[in-house]
Design an enzyme around this catalytic site. Structure first.
Site, short mmCIF file in Angstrom:
data_model
loop_
_atom_site.label_atom_id
_atom_site.label_comp_id
_atom_site.label_asym_id
_atom_site.label_seq_id
_atom_site.Cartn_x
_atom_site.Cartn_y
_atom_site.Cartn_z
N GLY A 251 0.80 -1.22 0.00
CA GLY A 251 0.00 0.00 0.00
C GLY A 251 0.83 1.26 0.00
N THR A 252 2.11 1.16 -0.38
CA THR A 252 2.99 2.33 -0.39
C THR A 252 2.42 3.44 -1.28
OG1 THR A 252 4.93 0.94 -0.01
CG2 THR A 252 5.33 3.14 -0.91
N HIS B 73 6.00 19.12 3.16
CA HIS B 73 6.58 17.99 2.42
C HIS B 73 5.79 16.72 2.73
CE1 HIS B 73 9.47 15.02 0.97
NE2 HIS B 73 10.09 16.02 0.34
N ASN C 264 6.60 13.54 2.71
CA ASN C 264 7.31 12.56 3.53
C ASN C 264 7.78 13.14 4.86
OD1 ASN C 264 7.92 11.94 0.48
ND2 ASN C 264 8.04 9.98 1.54
N ASN D 1 4.02 0.65 6.25
CA ASN D 1 3.81 -0.65 6.87
C ASN D 1 3.03 -0.59 8.16
OD1 ASN D 1 5.42 -1.28 4.74
ND2 ASN D 1 7.16 -2.00 5.93
N THR E 79 -36.26 -33.53 7.09
CA THR E 79 -34.83 -33.83 7.11
C THR E 79 -34.51 -34.58 5.84
OG1 THR E 79 -35.20 -35.89 8.33
CG2 THR E 79 -34.71 -33.93 9.63
N HIS E 80 -33.34 -34.33 5.27
CA HIS E 80 -32.97 -34.91 3.97
C HIS E 80 -33.98 -34.52 2.88
CE1 HIS E 80 -30.02 -37.66 5.96
NE2 HIS E 80 -30.90 -37.57 6.95
N SER F 98 -40.20 -12.94 -14.76
CA SER F 98 -39.94 -13.62 -16.03
C SER F 98 -40.24 -12.68 -17.19
CB SER F 98 -40.78 -14.88 -16.14
OG SER F 98 -40.63 -15.48 -17.42
N LYS G 282 -45.34 -14.27 -13.30
CA LYS G 282 -44.40 -15.04 -12.47
C LYS G 282 -43.64 -14.09 -11.54
CE LYS G 282 -41.20 -18.94 -12.92
NZ LYS G 282 -40.26 -18.63 -11.85
N ASN H 172 -40.53 -14.23 -8.65
CA ASN H 172 -39.44 -15.04 -8.09
C ASN H 172 -38.97 -14.50 -6.74
OD1 ASN H 172 -39.49 -16.58 -10.45
ND2 ASN H 172 -37.95 -15.32 -11.45
N GLU I 191 -32.46 -14.41 -3.66
CA GLU I 191 -31.44 -14.74 -4.66
C GLU I 191 -30.29 -13.74 -4.62
OE1 GLU I 191 -34.61 -16.80 -7.80
OE2 GLU I 191 -34.05 -14.69 -8.01
#
Length: 460
Positions: free
Chosen positions: A102-103, A130, A132, A142, A188-189, A319, A325, A327, A332
Site C-alpha cells: 500500500g505504499t 513535504h 514525507n 507498513n 430432514t434430507h 420472467s 411469475k 421469483n 437470490e
C-alpha cells in the site's frame, strides 16, 4: 515546478514526471497511476477517510511533542479533515492492484494532504509542506496502511454491519413469535420428518444469526490493535519519542472506538491477523445466510406446485416470458452476495500465505476485499429485512395439510406399537397413499390413546 496548459513537471528519486496541473497528488501517485492500469477499482471511501484520520492524528501528536509548528501542523490537520469529509476523493486515483503493502496509496494521501496544506499556508517555499518529512513524519506505509485496514473495518462493523445483523436477528425473532402457533411438517434430507412449529423453525434462524453476530463482536477486539509507531518493521525507527500514545489517543477521540497498541509490534507488522479472523467470521455469516435464504426459497416454493408454506413479498416481475411469475429475488440477491463474500475469504487467505519475514505485502488486496465484504453484507442485509423477511406471511392451511399427510407422524406410535409395527403401518400408508390415521382405522387399531399420540400438538 514548470507549468504548461495541462501538466506540471515534478521530480522524485526516479527523475522527472508530468502530473496533471490541477491535481493535488504528486509524482509518486502519478507513477502508480501510470504503472497500474489494472482493474479500475479504487479503495472505498471508508479507507480514504481513515487515512485522513491517521494523518490528522499524527500531525496533532507531533504538534504536542514539538515536532511540528502550530501553523504547519494546523494546516496538515485542516487538509486531513477535508480528506476525512470526502472533499478530495477524486484525488485518490490509484488502482487497488498496485505495488505491495500500500505504499502508493499511503503516498497518495501524503501528497494530497501536503499540497493542500501548502495551499492553505500560501504555497511559499518556506511554507511548503513535504509529503514525507511532514505529513508522513514518524510513519511508514507498513504501520499506517495496516492500521488503516483495522480502523476502517472496525468502524464499518460497529456502525454498519453489526446494527444490520442485530436488526435481522430481531426481525427473525419477531417472525418466530408470530408463527409459533402454526404447526407444520418438519423435513430432514428434504423428506418428511416429525412436526415442528413454524415459529420454532424461524427461532432457529434467529439464533443462528445471533451466534454470527456474537462471533463478529468477539473478533472486534483484535481489530482494535493498531501498530502505529512501529514504523517499517516494528522497531520504531524514525518515530518521535512520545508519538505513539498520543497518535492512538487522538484516533480513539476521533473514532470513539477503543484502539490500542498491540502487545507485540513485530507480530502486528508481520501478520494481518485481524483481517483474517474478521473475514472468517464474515464467511461463517455468509454460509448461514445462504442456508437461511435457501430454506426460505424452499418454504415459499410454488405457489401452486411447491411447498408454499410461506409467502414472500412480491417485489418485481420474475420472467420475461411467463406472465405474472414472481421469483424470490431478494433471497437470490442475498445468496449471490454471500457467494462473493466466500470468494473474498479465499482471496484474503491466499494473500495471507504470501506474508514473508517482516511484512505481508499483499495488504492492498486484503484491504479491498475485507472492506468490500463488509460493505456488501451491510447493504444486502437491510434489503433482506425490509423487502423480504418483514413481509413474510404464513400459509397456515397449507402447513396443516402437509403435516397431516406426513408419513413421519408414525414416529409417535413407535413407543406404543414398537418400531417394526409402526414401520409397517407407515409403509402401507405410503403405498396406498393414505393418512396414518386412516390405515389404523381400517385395521381396527385406532384407539383413543393412539389417536392422541397422532395429534401433532402432542409432538412439539
Amino acid at each position: 515546478m514548470n507549468s504548461s496548459n495541462q501538466y506540471r513537471e515534478e521530480y522524485d528519486t526516479l527523475g522527472k514526471i508530468m502530473v496533471p496541473k490541477e491535481a493535488y497528488y504528486g509524482s509518486q501517485t502519478q507513477r502508480a497511476v501510470d504503472n497500474f492500469q489494472i482493474s479500475g477499482l479504487r479503495f472505498p471511501r471508508s479507507l480514504i477517510r481513515v487515512q485522513g484520520i491517521i494523518k490528522a492524528s499524527a500531525a496533532l501528536a507531533h504538534m504536542e511533542i514539538g515536532k511540528l509548528s502550530p501553523e504547519m501542523g494546523g494546516a496538515i490537520i485542516a487538509a486531513s479533515e477535508e480528506v476525512i469529509e470526502g472533499k478530495w476523493d477524486d484525488q485518490f486515483v490509484i488502482d487497488v492492484y498496485q505495488a505491495g503493502a500500500g505504499t502508493s496509496q499511503n503516498m497518495n494521501a501524503n501528497e494530497v494532504i501536503a499540497n493542500r496544506a501548502s495551499e492553505i499556508l500560501g504555497r511559499s517555499q518556506e511554507n511548503r509542506v513535504h509529503p514525507n518529512d511532514h505529513v508522513n513524519m514518524s510513519q511508514s506505509t507498513n504501520d499506517t496502511f495496516h492500521a488503516a485496514i483495522n480502523i476502517a473495518a472496525a468502524e464499518n462493523l460497529v456502525h454498519k454491519l453489526l446494527p444490520a445483523i442485530s436488526q435481522l436477528e430481531l426481525e427473525l425473532d419477531r417472525k418466530a413469535e408470530e408463527f409459533m402457533p402454526i404447526l407444520k411438517s418438519g423435513r430432514t434430507h428434504l423428506h418428511d420428518a416429525v412436526p415442528i412449529r413454524l415459529g420454532q423453525e424461524f427461532s432457529g434462524f434467529a439464533d443462528t444469526i445471533k451466534s454470527c453476530r456474537q462471533q463478529i463482536e468477539r473478533n472486534l477486539d483484535v481489530l482494535y490493535e493498531i501498530g502505529l509507531g512501529g514504523s517499517a518493521i516494528g522497531t520504531k525507527m524514525n518515530t518521535a519519542s512520545g508519538y505513539t500514545p498520543k497518535v492512538i489517543k487522538e484516533i480513539c477521540n476521533r473514532t470513539k472506538l477503543p484502539f490500542r497498541e498491540p502487545s507485540n509490534l513485530f507480530g502486528f507488522t508481520q501478520n494481518t491477523n485481524a483481517a483474517f479472523r474478521t473475514v472468517l467470521s464474515l464467511k461463517e455469516l455468509a454460509i448461514h445466510l445462504i442456508k437461511i435464504t435457501s430454506d426460505l426459497r424452499l418454504l415459499s416454493s410454488g405457489p401452486r406446485t411447491g411447498l408454499a408454506e410461506i409467502t414472500l413479498p412480491s417485489v418485481q416481475p420474475g420472467s420475461t416470458i411467463m406472465p405474472g411469475k414472481v421469483n424470490p429475488a431478494i433471497l437470490e440477491m442475498t445468496h449471490m452476495v454471500c457467494c462473493q463474500v466466500i470468494g473474498y475469504e479465499t482471496a484474503i487467505s491466499t494473500a495471507g500465505i504470501a506474508g514473508q519475514l517482516e511484512i505481508n505485502v499483499m495488504m492492498p488486496v486484503i484491504a479491498h476485499t475485507l472492506l468490500q465484504s463488509i460493505d456488501l453484507l451491510s447493504n444486502a442485509i437491510p434489503t433482506l429485512i425490509t423487502k423480504c423477511v418483514s413481509g413474510i406471511q404464513a400459509n397456515e392451511e397449507i402447513c396443516k395439510n402437509w403435516m397431516e399427510a406426513s408419513l413421519a407422524l408414525v414416529t409417535a406410535l413407535s413407543p406404543k406399537l414398537g418400531y417394526d409395527l409402526a414401520s409397517q403401518i407407515g409403509k402401507q400408508a405410503d403405498e396406498e397413499n393414505k393418512p396414518i390415521k386412516q390405515v389404523l382405522l381400517e385395521k381396527g387399531m385406532l384407539t383413543e390413546e393412539l389417536e392422541k399420540l397422532l395429534d401433532p400438538r402432542s409432538m412439539v
